[in-house]
Design an enzyme around this catalytic site. Structure first.
Site, short mmCIF file in Angstrom:
data_model
loop_
_atom_site.label_atom_id
_atom_site.label_comp_id
_atom_site.label_asym_id
_atom_site.label_seq_id
_atom_site.Cartn_x
_atom_site.Cartn_y
_atom_site.Cartn_z
N GLU A 264 44.02 42.92 38.90
CA GLU A 264 44.25 41.61 38.60
C GLU A 264 45.58 40.85 39.18
OE1 GLU A 264 44.56 42.01 34.20
OE2 GLU A 264 42.84 43.12 34.10
N ASN B 175 40.66 45.79 41.97
CA ASN B 175 40.04 45.52 40.85
C ASN B 175 40.37 44.17 39.87
OD1 ASN B 175 38.31 46.95 38.80
ND2 ASN B 175 40.36 47.05 37.58
N HIS C 245 34.06 42.68 31.74
CA HIS C 245 34.09 42.59 30.26
C HIS C 245 33.24 41.22 29.92
CE1 HIS C 245 37.40 45.40 30.12
NE2 HIS C 245 37.79 44.93 30.82
N GLU D 185 34.89 48.44 34.36
CA GLU D 185 35.39 48.29 32.87
C GLU D 185 34.17 47.57 31.96
OE1 GLU D 185 39.36 46.68 32.55
OE2 GLU D 185 40.00 47.67 34.36
N ASP E 23 32.08 46.13 29.16
CA ASP E 23 31.75 46.26 28.00
C ASP E 23 31.25 44.77 27.66
OD1 ASP E 23 34.33 44.83 27.99
OD2 ASP E 23 35.12 46.11 27.06
O1 9MR Z 1 42.08 48.99 27.02
C1 9MR Z 1 43.40 48.84 27.17
C2 9MR Z 1 44.23 48.28 26.16
O2 9MR Z 1 44.27 49.67 25.25
C3 9MR Z 1 45.70 48.02 26.23
O3 9MR Z 1 46.41 47.80 25.43
C4 9MR Z 1 45.79 46.84 27.38
C5 9MR Z 1 47.05 46.51 27.69
O4 9MR Z 1 46.98 45.12 28.45
O5 9MR Z 1 44.88 47.20 28.74
C6 9MR Z 1 43.58 47.54 28.22
O6 9MR Z 1 42.65 47.74 29.51
C7 9MR Z 1 42.71 46.65 30.26
C8 9MR Z 1 42.68 47.23 31.87
O7 9MR Z 1 43.88 48.12 32.00
C9 9MR Z 1 42.62 46.19 32.89
N1 9MR Z 1 41.62 45.36 32.53
C10 9MR Z 1 41.77 44.69 31.15
C11 9MR Z 1 41.54 45.95 30.21
C12 9MR Z 1 41.48 45.37 28.81
O8 9MR Z 1 42.42 44.42 28.51
#
Ligand code: 9MR
Length: 429
Positions: free
Chosen positions: A138, A180, A216, A243, A245
């Site tokens: 990101e 990513n 997402h 990722e 969903d």
């Molecule tokens: O699913 C993850 C969540 O449990 C955490 O709180 C969050 C913190 O920023 O990160 C989420 O996973 C993220 C991933 O690492 C990167 N892309 C977005 C995902 C969803 O927020």
């Protein structure tokens, strides 16, 4: 090297088995503490053949104090994966979010050095165990600029991303190295900014192997979703849905199916990961965004994905372009034959092994390989290894043992030392 085509419909009964028939993986993000919940692991182990840690391999988790590393949760996930024949995606070496407090407060060369040390230490710890690393996550801005996101890492200099990729390659030469990001689900300013970076990296020899599209998704899918994946693949990198969903609602199953079809239609799309297992495991809360409901039941979206996988005419994953042709031609007689092709570097190698069933087909197979002295196996995928030095035996896993006459299964292993001169022998059962 070209590989046998898998054409026509097949009928895998789980996501992982069905994806493997098309040369892909199907994975899930795992909250490591849920590995103690049997309702959760039952689904994970049955349906998925790849995992990624939802949070446990992030910087705040594994380097809570500068220079003090804690890999216990990540190691637990890797052990679970190895015991169950799953590959592991590593997420993520560097990201502007979920940094430990000590790093959040740093800047300039102190932060750059700490960040590169983090990449080196973590990638070295998991060396040989990770299929693909999200080296950087990101780093591009939302909106129309197509430029980088501001962050403490970005402020250390625009070359921080390539420095991270070079450090990761040096630490784990066998892992695919990915960039990513999200909101890249179609041809738009952000995905084009990333596209330009990847093209630049490829032209200058910065080691990048893959791009992850988080996906997402809401209630519609960009019409150029597949075309976007394809334009990246055409740059010479693999692409992965990392990722996935999707917002609940009438379109959920359709969107899941369309994403799966898009991946299968792009030969360098090597796999799909959903960001969790059951709806109630998801960070998206009430969106009910996953393939299993909170009771573990398969949803319509599950069926859409499985049908898309089974209907796909995908070709098995393209091996790395550097892989030379097989060193041993497969014999034409016997219950099965095996050939190995090697991708070597100083001090290590990845061996890709092709098992071809003889005229009677196989119910299962075993491949024995005698390693040169000093070499040892550190990681195996799509087979179960017995031993790690000397003569090592690789047995099929549940989804690739049963082969019809002439059908090909593939597995691989990574080793330290030199792997030259290995001659595999295959026994069918
Ligand atoms: O699913 C993850 C969540 O449990 C955490 O709180 C969050 C913190 O920023 O990160 C989420 O996973 C993220 C991933 O690492 C990167 N892309 C977005 C995902 C969803 O927020």
């Amino acid at each position: 090297m070209t590989m046998a085509m898998t054409t026509g419909a097949s009928a895998g009964t789980t996501l992982g088995a069905s994806a493997a028939e098309k040369g892909r993986y199907f994975g899930a993000a795992v909250a490591v503490n849920k590995l103690s919940t049997s309702a959760y692991t039952t689904i994970l182990n049955r349906e998925f053949n790849s995992v990624v840690a939802e949070n446990e391999m992030k910087w705040a988790s594994n380097e809570p104090q500068q220079g003090v590393f804690n890999h216990s949760s990540g190691d637990r996930l890797v052990s679970h994966a190895q015991a169950n024949g799953m590959s592991v995606r590593g997420h993520t070496l560097l990201w502007h979010a979920q940094q430990p407090g000590w790093a959040q407060g740093m800047s300039g060369s102190a932060l750059r050095n700490a960040a590169i040390n983090h990449v080196t230490q973590v990638a070295t710890h998991y060396r040989g165990k990770i299929y693909a690393w999200d080296v950087v996550n990101e780093a591009f801005a939302d909106g129309g600029s197509g430029g980088r996101r501001d962050s403490n890492l970005q402020r250390t200099g625009n070359d921080w991303i390539e420095a991270a990729f070079r450090a990761a390659r040096a630490a784990d030469p066998g892992a695919k190295l990915c960039y990513n990001d999200y909101n890249t689900d179609g041809i738009n300013a952000k995905s084009t900014g990333i596209y330009n970076m990847v093209r630049d990296f490829k032209s200058r020899g910065v080691p990048i192997d893959c791009v992850g599209f988080q996906s997402h998704l809401g209630t519609s899918l960009a019409s150029d979703y597949q075309a976007n994946l394809q334009r990246f693949a055409d740059l010479g990198v693999d692409v992965q849905i990392t990722e996935l969903d999707v917002m609940t609602g009438g379109n959920q199953a359709n969107i899941y199916g369309a994403v799966t079809r898009a991946c299968l239609a792009v030969s360098r799309c090597t796999g799909i990961t959903t960001w969790g297992v059951r709806d109630c495991d998801s960070w998206r809360g009430s969106d009910n965004a996953l393939l299993f409901d909170c009771n573990g039941n398969k949803k319509a979206a599950y069926t859409a994905v499985l049908n898309a996988l089974n209907a796909g005419t995908g070709t098995p994953t393209t091996p790395p372009p550097t892989t030379p042709p097989p060193t041993t031609p497969p014999p034409t007689t016997g219950g099965c034959s095996a050939s190995v092709s090697l991708n070597s570097w100083n001090g290590g190698f990845v061996a890709s092994v092709k098992v071809t069933a003889g005229s009677a087909g196989t119910n299962g197979w075993n491949v024995s390989v005698t390693l040169p002295s000093g070499a040892s196996v550190t990681n195996t995928w799509s087979a179960t290894a017995s031993g790690s030095t000397g003569t090592v035996r690789f047995a099929n896993v549940d989804y690739n043992g049963r082969l019809t006459a002439g059908q090909v299964a593939e597995f691989g292993f990574q080793g330290t030392g030199s792997g030259t001169g290995m001659t595999p022998t295959c026994t069918a059962s």
